[in-house]
Design an enzyme around this catalytic site. Sequence first.
Site, short mmCIF file in Angstrom:
data_model
loop_
_atom_site.label_atom_id
_atom_site.label_comp_id
_atom_site.label_asym_id
_atom_site.label_seq_id
_atom_site.Cartn_x
_atom_site.Cartn_y
_atom_site.Cartn_z
N TYR A 1 41.44 51.00 7.04
CA TYR A 1 42.30 50.32 6.06
C TYR A 1 43.47 51.25 5.72
O TYR A 1 43.70 51.63 4.59
CB TYR A 1 41.51 49.92 4.80
CG TYR A 1 42.02 48.59 4.27
CD1 TYR A 1 41.79 47.41 5.00
CD2 TYR A 1 42.76 48.50 3.10
CE1 TYR A 1 42.29 46.19 4.56
CE2 TYR A 1 43.26 47.29 2.66
CZ TYR A 1 43.01 46.15 3.39
OH TYR A 1 43.50 44.94 2.96
N HIS B 1 46.82 53.35 5.13
CA HIS B 1 47.99 53.21 4.27
C HIS B 1 48.91 54.40 4.55
O HIS B 1 48.63 55.22 5.44
CB HIS B 1 47.58 53.15 2.79
CG HIS B 1 46.64 54.23 2.38
ND1 HIS B 1 47.02 55.55 2.28
CD2 HIS B 1 45.32 54.19 2.06
CE1 HIS B 1 46.00 56.27 1.89
NE2 HIS B 1 44.94 55.49 1.76
N HIS C 1 47.47 57.88 5.09
CA HIS C 1 46.95 58.15 6.44
C HIS C 1 48.11 58.38 7.41
O HIS C 1 48.05 59.25 8.28
CB HIS C 1 46.13 56.96 6.96
CG HIS C 1 44.89 56.67 6.16
ND1 HIS C 1 44.78 55.56 5.36
CD2 HIS C 1 43.73 57.34 6.07
CE1 HIS C 1 43.58 55.57 4.79
NE2 HIS C 1 42.92 56.63 5.20
N GLN D 1 27.79 58.03 3.01
CA GLN D 1 28.50 58.64 1.88
C GLN D 1 28.68 57.67 0.71
O GLN D 1 29.32 57.99 -0.28
CB GLN D 1 29.83 59.25 2.31
CG GLN D 1 30.92 58.28 2.74
CD GLN D 1 32.10 59.01 3.36
OE1 GLN D 1 32.06 59.48 4.49
NE2 GLN D 1 33.20 59.12 2.62
N LYS E 1 44.58 64.10 -2.02
CA LYS E 1 44.02 63.20 -3.05
C LYS E 1 42.53 63.46 -3.20
O LYS E 1 42.00 63.47 -4.29
CB LYS E 1 44.26 61.73 -2.68
CG LYS E 1 43.70 60.81 -3.78
CD LYS E 1 43.99 59.36 -3.50
CE LYS E 1 43.06 58.75 -2.50
NZ LYS E 1 41.68 58.59 -2.97
N SER F 1 42.73 53.27 -0.06
CA SER F 1 42.29 51.98 0.48
C SER F 1 41.70 51.14 -0.65
O SER F 1 41.77 49.91 -0.63
CB SER F 1 41.24 52.20 1.56
OG SER F 1 41.76 53.06 2.55
O1 PAF Z 1 38.18 60.73 3.36
C1 PAF Z 1 37.61 59.90 4.10
O2 PAF Z 1 38.19 58.88 4.51
C2 PAF Z 1 36.17 60.15 4.49
O3 PAF Z 1 35.46 60.74 3.46
C3 PAF Z 1 36.02 60.92 5.81
C4 PAF Z 1 36.58 62.33 5.69
C5 PAF Z 1 36.74 60.18 6.92
C6 PAF Z 1 34.54 61.03 6.17
O4 PAF Z 1 33.95 59.78 6.31
#
Ligand code: PAF
Length: 302
Positions: free
Chosen positions: A32, A34, A37, A61, A152, A189
């Site tokens: 997703y 933005h 990224h 996570q 962030k 996201s």
């Molecule tokens: O920051 C994220 O998007 C996630 O925590 C990561 C580092 C890709 C691990 O899943």
Amino acid sequence: MKVLRTPAEVHALREELRRQPVTVGLVPTMGYLHEGHNSLLRAAREENDVVVMSLFVNPTQFRAGEDLSAYPRDEERDLAIARSSGVDYIYAPEPDAVYPSGFASRVEVEGLTEVLCGAEQSRGAGHFAGVTTIVAKLLNAIDPDVAYLGQKDAQQATVIRRLVEDLEFRTKIVILPTVRERDGLAMSSRNAYLSPEARERATAIWASLLETEKAFAEAGLEPALEAGRRHLEEAGITPEYFEARYPGTLDPADGIGSDPILVAVSATVDGTRLIDNILIEPSRSLNGAGAPQAATTPRRTR
Ligand code: PAF
């Protein structure tokens, strides 16, 4: 751009790349995409011969009851963005490929993961065990020269730096500044969940951090934190935490001395958990250099 779906495909790619004199940059994401990224992808593209982006909504996570099933996903759009950003390889596995039946390992960083987002009243330390396990797997499989993360998620960045150092991964970790909407809201996201009213109210998060920075220069740390918290409360937002820590250790900051201070906040706005932070540089503030946003946007750190 090639899409890889299994660890075996990643291993084959790595074998092939190892035979060439190329540098590999990794941008790990949960999709997703933005502009935040994009800034990581741009840096990876500029600085490496080969760019790999991982796209995996990592279930381990998320806490039970968190937004895993509702987490925004749009693979087609993400692939299009990655392609136009010059990504060479996307690693987008299914959860079963990453965590096959019988998977029983967990990579954990202690201490740093038990505060802020890792505190029980927030996401709990299990969240970071999920992050460090998947990041260790990605670093191990892809073996990038450089991995790019955003400021962030400041605590995540600190935890991953520790992981890389402790487990002797050879990857260099680069942290890039938070990218913000025009009104200051940190890009995330999760912003996609916000109703127009909540989206408007969420701007108080960054404003509260700027307020903290301003008050720090005038009155010191404790009054500054109070000013920031008050700013949020006036916007009807009760933070899960609003704390000052030293960025490298995440120890509580006392505001004495010249070390930079990370003020980090997590707040749920209309059911959506948002995080943000500001890096206050005491020497700059106390010199009366003022506290405009640009002055505190973290510089690129390696
Ligand atoms: O920051 C994220 O998007 C996630 O925590 C990561 C580092 C890709 C691990 O899943």
